[in-house]
Design an enzyme around this catalytic site. Structure first.
Site, PDB file in Angstrom:
ATOM      1  N   HIS A  79       0.268  -1.238  -0.139  1.00  0.00           N
ATOM      2  CA  HIS A  79       0.145   0.162   0.230  1.00  0.00           C
ATOM      3  C   HIS A  79       0.639   0.716   0.221  1.00  0.00           C
ATOM      4  O   HIS A  79       1.926   1.124   0.266  1.00  0.00           O
ATOM      5  CB  HIS A  79      -0.971   0.129   1.007  1.00  0.00           C
ATOM      6  CG  HIS A  79      -1.860   1.070   1.342  1.00  0.00           C
ATOM      7  ND1 HIS A  79      -1.781   2.296   1.793  1.00  0.00           N
ATOM      8  CD2 HIS A  79      -3.038   1.218   1.160  1.00  0.00           C
ATOM      9  CE1 HIS A  79      -2.730   2.367   1.977  1.00  0.00           C
ATOM     10  NE2 HIS A  79      -3.794   1.963   1.679  1.00  0.00           N
ATOM     11  N   GLN A 100      -4.387  -5.617   6.629  1.00  0.00           N
ATOM     12  CA  GLN A 100      -5.213  -6.156   6.685  1.00  0.00           C
ATOM     13  C   GLN A 100      -4.747  -7.326   7.708  1.00  0.00           C
ATOM     14  O   GLN A 100      -6.069  -7.677   7.584  1.00  0.00           O
ATOM     15  CB  GLN A 100      -5.261  -6.229   5.033  1.00  0.00           C
ATOM     16  CG  GLN A 100      -5.302  -5.499   4.300  1.00  0.00           C
ATOM     17  CD  GLN A 100      -6.679  -4.829   3.859  1.00  0.00           C
ATOM     18  OE1 GLN A 100      -7.887  -5.505   4.350  1.00  0.00           O
ATOM     19  NE2 GLN A 100      -6.792  -3.357   3.974  1.00  0.00           N
ATOM     20  N   CYS A 119      -4.795   2.328  -3.602  1.00  0.00           N
ATOM     21  CA  CYS A 119      -3.401   2.703  -2.905  1.00  0.00           C
ATOM     22  C   CYS A 119      -2.714   2.532  -3.089  1.00  0.00           C
ATOM     23  O   CYS A 119      -1.112   1.882  -2.302  1.00  0.00           O
ATOM     24  CB  CYS A 119      -3.525   3.196  -1.742  1.00  0.00           C
ATOM     25  SG  CYS A 119      -4.956   4.762  -0.983  1.00  0.00           S
ATOM     26  N   ASP A 131       3.286  -4.654   8.486  1.00  0.00           N
ATOM     27  CA  ASP A 131       2.293  -3.702   8.219  1.00  0.00           C
ATOM     28  C   ASP A 131       1.509  -4.860   8.112  1.00  0.00           C
ATOM     29  O   ASP A 131       0.743  -5.922   7.087  1.00  0.00           O
ATOM     30  CB  ASP A 131       2.097  -2.923   6.347  1.00  0.00           C
ATOM     31  CG  ASP A 131       0.425  -2.206   6.463  1.00  0.00           C
ATOM     32  OD1 ASP A 131      -0.383  -2.321   6.549  1.00  0.00           O
ATOM     33  OD2 ASP A 131       0.864  -1.997   5.259  1.00  0.00           O
ATOM     34  N   LYS A 138     -10.140  -0.198  10.968  1.00  0.00           N
ATOM     35  CA  LYS A 138     -10.346  -2.354  10.705  1.00  0.00           C
ATOM     36  C   LYS A 138     -10.221  -2.963  11.192  1.00  0.00           C
ATOM     37  O   LYS A 138     -10.787  -4.687  10.647  1.00  0.00           O
ATOM     38  CB  LYS A 138      -8.901  -2.058   8.834  1.00  0.00           C
ATOM     39  CG  LYS A 138      -8.911  -1.520   8.368  1.00  0.00           C
ATOM     40  CD  LYS A 138      -7.596  -1.321   7.432  1.00  0.00           C
ATOM     41  CE  LYS A 138      -6.801  -0.432   6.403  1.00  0.00           C
ATOM     42  NZ  LYS A 138      -8.355  -0.133   5.064  1.00  0.00           N
TER      43      LYS A 138
HETATM   44  N1  PLP Z   1      -1.781  -0.708   4.654  1.00  0.00           N
HETATM   45  C1  PLP Z   1      -2.504  -2.114   4.112  1.00  0.00           C
HETATM   46  C2  PLP Z   1      -2.135  -3.012   2.926  1.00  0.00           C
HETATM   47  C3  PLP Z   1      -4.135  -1.007   4.471  1.00  0.00           C
HETATM   48  O1  PLP Z   1      -4.777  -1.688   3.366  1.00  0.00           O
HETATM   49  C4  PLP Z   1      -4.544   0.380   3.982  1.00  0.00           C
HETATM   50  C5  PLP Z   1      -5.794   0.747   4.610  1.00  0.00           C
HETATM   51  O2  PLP Z   1      -5.846   0.559   3.500  1.00  0.00           O
HETATM   52  C6  PLP Z   1      -3.390   1.012   5.333  1.00  0.00           C
HETATM   53  C7  PLP Z   1      -1.579   0.624   4.706  1.00  0.00           C
HETATM   54  C8  PLP Z   1      -3.087   2.176   5.332  1.00  0.00           C
HETATM   55  O3  PLP Z   1      -4.020   2.244   6.478  1.00  0.00           O
HETATM   56  P1  PLP Z   1      -4.457   3.579   7.467  1.00  0.00           P
HETATM   57  O4  PLP Z   1      -5.689   4.397   5.586  1.00  0.00           O
HETATM   58  O5  PLP Z   1      -5.215   3.284   7.972  1.00  0.00           O
HETATM   59  O6  PLP Z   1      -3.613   4.841   7.358  1.00  0.00           O
END
Ligand code: PLP
Length: 411
Positions: A128, A208, A369, A205, A231
């Site tokens: 992401h 998910q 993203c 990270d 999430k």
């Molecule tokens: N990393 C992953 C794999 C994600 O799916 C997301 C959000 O969709 C993020 C990071 C970013 O999360 P946040 O927007 O809650 O900071």
């Protein structure tokens, strides 16, 4: 087949989500965008309402009844989060705004202190933007270089490429536990061990994965783990950074302000202990309290049940969608998480999603993203349907009918 007991458990759980009682364009709302954010159960909403009604003193600094209540609720949430992640102590838990801020924090503290020209930051091609851009920013500031591990046809990591790109120059390996497009679940423990052998620190990270599987950071031995409460059936604006105590203690602050200090004079400021050193200003107390309640919710359901249920939904969705002519699924790993990204040959993903939405079915469309991943896949975007504990097989049937209708209208 989903067992009758599980079916009953999850059909009762569905009733705990007020969002699902509403209509979208006159049709029952079918929510298939949980990878973007999960809906919130009544228990989380009630706990936050109770907090805002009776406990809104400011934390750590008020010497009165409700300030103490708020401080206790906030620190209890930290302890609950530490327990949820299998951390050694609550000091290892920093509350931030989300995964994105968490990765920026690590990049701008650990990265700033430890990276120099010639060092390498290893990412993967399925990241992401939240796990790319903060590293690019610190790479620009320090002269470090970014590399990304390639993918196989099925959307899994290319382990040969990983071993090729991992070297003594790798100072940080930052990877997603689960791709938010392909659904690929990476083997966190295995990858962490290999990266450590090369001398790199590891950031996972967890955005998910936290709603899908139990996490034990001690067992994984990762150096940092980040996730967002929203999430995990929790509130917006609250995220978590886990960091190994010995590493956090060695790091400079991220932002300056109240609470993160020990003593301030105009000549010099000394900083607070961890984790407060990284929490400048008034934190999102209600968010932490909401996360506490969300963790209770998810653990009440049990990850074994969640996995069994979501896997069934995923397999039904996959086989039904594949019946539709011209539909291609991106990410076919056997152990993927509960989401399906797809396109239909000759139809634009935005047009598809608009028609699907008009049928009352909420899906996500676009680059999610992950522009480098889209470039790799040779597409501008995809449609993504993602599943959670409040979905059911009717939802999948609605999705498939909506996709079929969209296809007929567009081709
Ligand atoms: N990393 C992953 C794999 C994600 O799916 C997301 C959000 O969709 C993020 C990071 C970013 O999360 P946040 O927007 O809650 O900071």
């Amino acid at each position: 087949m989903i067992s009758t007991d599980l079916h009953l458990l999850f059909s009762n759980i569905r009733k705990e989500f007020p969002a699902l009682t509403q209509k979208a364009y006159g049709k029952d709302l079918v929510y298939l965008d949980s990878a973007a954010t999960t809906l919130k159960p009544q228990s989380v909403i009630d706990r936050m309402t109770q907090f805002y009604s009776y406990e809104t003193g400011n934390v750590h600094r008020g010497a009165h009844f409700i300030a103490d209540k708020a401080t206790q609720a906030f620190e209890n949430a930290r302890m609950r989060t530490a327990q949820f992640l299998g951390a050694e102590s609550a000091d290892e838990i920093i509350f931030v705004r989300g995964t994105t801020e968490g990765i920026n924090l690590v990049a701008q503290t650990y990265g700033k202190m430890n990276l120099k020209a010639g060092d390498e930051i290893l990412l993967t091609e399925m990241e992401h933007h939240a796990n790319i851009v903060p590293w690019q920013m610190i790479a620009e500031q320090t002269g470090a270089k970014i590399l990304a591990v390639g993918l196989l046809e099925n959307g899994e990591l290319d382990l040969n490429d990983f071993k090729l790109k991992l070297s003594s120059k790798t100072k940080i390996f930052a990877f997603t536990a689960c791709s938010n497009v392909l659904g690929t679940n990476n083997d966190m423990k295995f990858l962490t061990a290999l990266a450590h052998q090369a001398g790199a620190k590891v950031l996972i990270d967890g955005a998910q994965i936290v709603s899908q599987a139990p996490i034990n950071v001690k067992d994984l031995d990762c150096d940092f783990f980040v996730f967002s409460a929203h999430k995990l059936f929790g509130p917006f604006g609250l995220g978590v950074v886990y960091g190994k105590k010995s590493i956090l203690e060695s790091l400079p602050p991220y932002q300056g302000g109240g609470s993160m200090i020990s003593k301030v004079t105009f000549e010099k400021t000394t900083y607070n202990d961890i984790p407060y050193r990284f929490e400048a200003g008034t934190p999102h107390v209600a968010g932490a309290v909401g996360l506490h309640s969300a963790i209770d919710f998810v653990e009440r359901l049990g990850f074994k049940n969640i996995h069994a249920f979501e896997s069934e939904l995923l397999s039904k969705a996959t086989s039904s969608l594949l019946q539709i002519p011209g539909l291609k699924i991106f990410g076919t790993s056997a152990t993927k998480g509960p989401m399906v990204s797809f396109n239909i040959q000759g139809a634009h993903h935005s047009d598809l999603s608009q028609i699907i939405d008009q049928e009352g079915v909420a899906v996500r469309a676009g680059h999610h993203c992950t522009q480098p991943l889209m470039a790799k896949l040779g597409v501008q975007g995809t449609v993504r349907a993602s599943f959670s504990v409040y979905n059911n097989t009717d939802d999948i049937e609605h999705l498939v009918k909506a996709v079929e209708k969209a296809r007929e209208m567009l081709l």
